[in-house]
Motif scaffolding. Sequence first.
Motif, short mmCIF file in Angstrom:
data_model
loop_
_atom_site.label_atom_id
_atom_site.label_comp_id
_atom_site.label_asym_id
_atom_site.label_seq_id
_atom_site.Cartn_x
_atom_site.Cartn_y
_atom_site.Cartn_z
N ASN A 170 -4.20 8.18 3.40
CA ASN A 170 -5.50 9.04 3.39
C ASN A 170 -6.58 8.38 2.28
OD1 ASN A 170 -4.82 10.20 5.58
ND2 ASN A 170 -4.07 12.17 4.40
N GLU A 171 -6.09 8.35 0.88
CA GLU A 171 -7.06 8.04 0.11
C GLU A 171 -7.25 6.56 -0.18
OE1 GLU A 171 -7.28 8.39 -4.88
OE2 GLU A 171 -5.65 9.43 -3.99
N ILE A 172 -6.39 5.63 0.55
CA ILE A 172 -6.47 4.24 0.48
C ILE A 172 -7.30 3.87 1.57
CG2 ILE A 172 -5.30 2.05 1.01
CD1 ILE A 172 -2.83 3.06 -0.32
N SER A 173 -7.43 4.63 2.75
CA SER A 173 -8.24 4.51 3.81
C SER A 173 -9.75 4.63 3.62
CB SER A 173 -7.70 5.21 5.09
OG SER A 173 -7.96 6.62 4.70
N LEU A 174 -10.02 5.59 2.51
CA LEU A 174 -11.43 5.63 2.07
C LEU A 174 -11.82 4.60 1.43
CD1 LEU A 174 -10.97 9.54 0.96
CD2 LEU A 174 -12.04 8.60 3.25
N ALA A 175 -11.13 3.58 0.82
CA ALA A 175 -11.68 2.56 -0.04
C ALA A 175 -12.06 1.48 0.93
CB ALA A 175 -10.53 2.01 -0.78
N ASN A 176 -13.66 1.38 0.76
CA ASN A 176 -14.12 0.30 1.99
C ASN A 176 -14.85 -0.97 1.08
OD1 ASN A 176 -15.96 1.62 0.79
ND2 ASN A 176 -17.08 2.30 2.78
N SER A 177 -14.48 -0.97 -0.22
CA SER A 177 -15.18 -2.03 -1.02
C SER A 177 -14.22 -2.64 -1.99
CB SER A 177 -16.15 -1.42 -2.05
OG SER A 177 -15.88 -0.49 -2.94
N ARG A 178 -14.39 -3.66 -2.50
CA ARG A 178 -13.52 -4.33 -3.40
C ARG A 178 -13.55 -3.62 -4.83
NH1 ARG A 178 -12.72 -9.74 -1.78
NH2 ARG A 178 -14.28 -10.36 0.05
N ARG A 179 -14.34 -3.16 -5.30
CA ARG A 179 -14.48 -2.14 -6.62
C ARG A 179 -13.49 -0.91 -6.39
NH1 ARG A 179 -19.78 -1.41 -8.93
NH2 ARG A 179 -19.19 -3.14 -9.76
N LYS A 188 -5.55 -0.43 -10.08
CA LYS A 188 -5.23 0.12 -11.49
C LYS A 188 -4.75 1.40 -11.60
CE LYS A 188 -8.43 1.94 -13.97
NZ LYS A 188 -9.60 2.37 -14.73
N ASP A 189 -4.91 2.39 -10.48
CA ASP A 189 -3.86 3.58 -10.41
C ASP A 189 -2.67 3.43 -9.80
OD1 ASP A 189 -6.36 4.61 -11.29
OD2 ASP A 189 -7.04 5.42 -9.35
N GLY A 190 -2.19 2.34 -9.57
CA GLY A 190 -0.87 2.07 -8.97
C GLY A 190 -0.71 2.43 -7.54
N LEU A 191 -1.79 2.62 -6.65
CA LEU A 191 -1.60 2.84 -5.25
C LEU A 191 -1.51 1.73 -4.46
CD1 LEU A 191 -3.99 5.70 -4.78
CD2 LEU A 191 -1.84 6.07 -5.55
N ILE A 192 -1.86 0.40 -5.08
CA ILE A 192 -1.75 -0.86 -4.45
C ILE A 192 -1.15 -1.86 -5.26
CG2 ILE A 192 -3.05 -2.74 -3.53
CD1 ILE A 192 -5.28 -0.72 -2.36
N LEU A 251 0.87 -1.29 0.14
CA LEU A 251 -0.09 -0.04 -0.04
C LEU A 251 1.02 1.23 0.06
CD1 LEU A 251 -2.38 -1.26 2.71
CD2 LEU A 251 -2.67 -1.49 0.27
N ASP A 252 0.71 2.13 -0.97
CA ASP A 252 1.45 3.35 -1.01
C ASP A 252 1.44 4.23 0.33
OD1 ASP A 252 2.94 5.64 -1.85
OD2 ASP A 252 1.90 5.65 -3.82
N PRO A 253 2.68 4.19 1.00
CA PRO A 253 2.39 5.25 2.12
C PRO A 253 2.31 6.36 2.19
CG PRO A 253 4.94 4.37 1.52
CD PRO A 253 3.86 3.92 0.49
#
Length: 102
Positions: free
Chosen positions: A29-38, A45-49, A23-25
Motif C-alpha cells: 500500500n505504501e509503495i503504491s502511493l510512490a509515483n515519483s523518483r524522489r 533508503k527506508d528499506g522497502l525497495i 518490493l516489500d510485499p
Amino acid sequence: VSLKLQKRLAASVLKCGERKVWLDPNEINEISLANSRRNIARLHKDGLIIKKPVVVHSRARVALRNEAKRKGRHTGKLLVEKDFDESLVIADIVPERDHVRL
C-alpha cells in the motif's frame, strides 16, 4: 494493485534491471502511493525497495569439461582409435564419406 510504474522507476533509480528490484510485499500500500523518483529513492533508503544481488554464473562445469577435453574426451566418433580390423574400419567409413583419413 499493479506496481509496474514503481518497479520501472525503482530500476531507473537503482540503475539496474526490473528483475533486480525487490518490493516489500508487506508494504504494498505504501509503495503504491510512490509515483515519483524522489519517493522511490526515499522508500529505498527506508528499506522497502531493495536492489537484489547479482546472480552467480559459475564456470565450474566449463572448467571440468575443458579439463576432460585436454585429456581427449568429448571429441566425437573416432573409429580409427578403436581396436578394429583395418578392413572393418574402412568398410565402416567409406559409405559415410568420400575420402578416408587413416
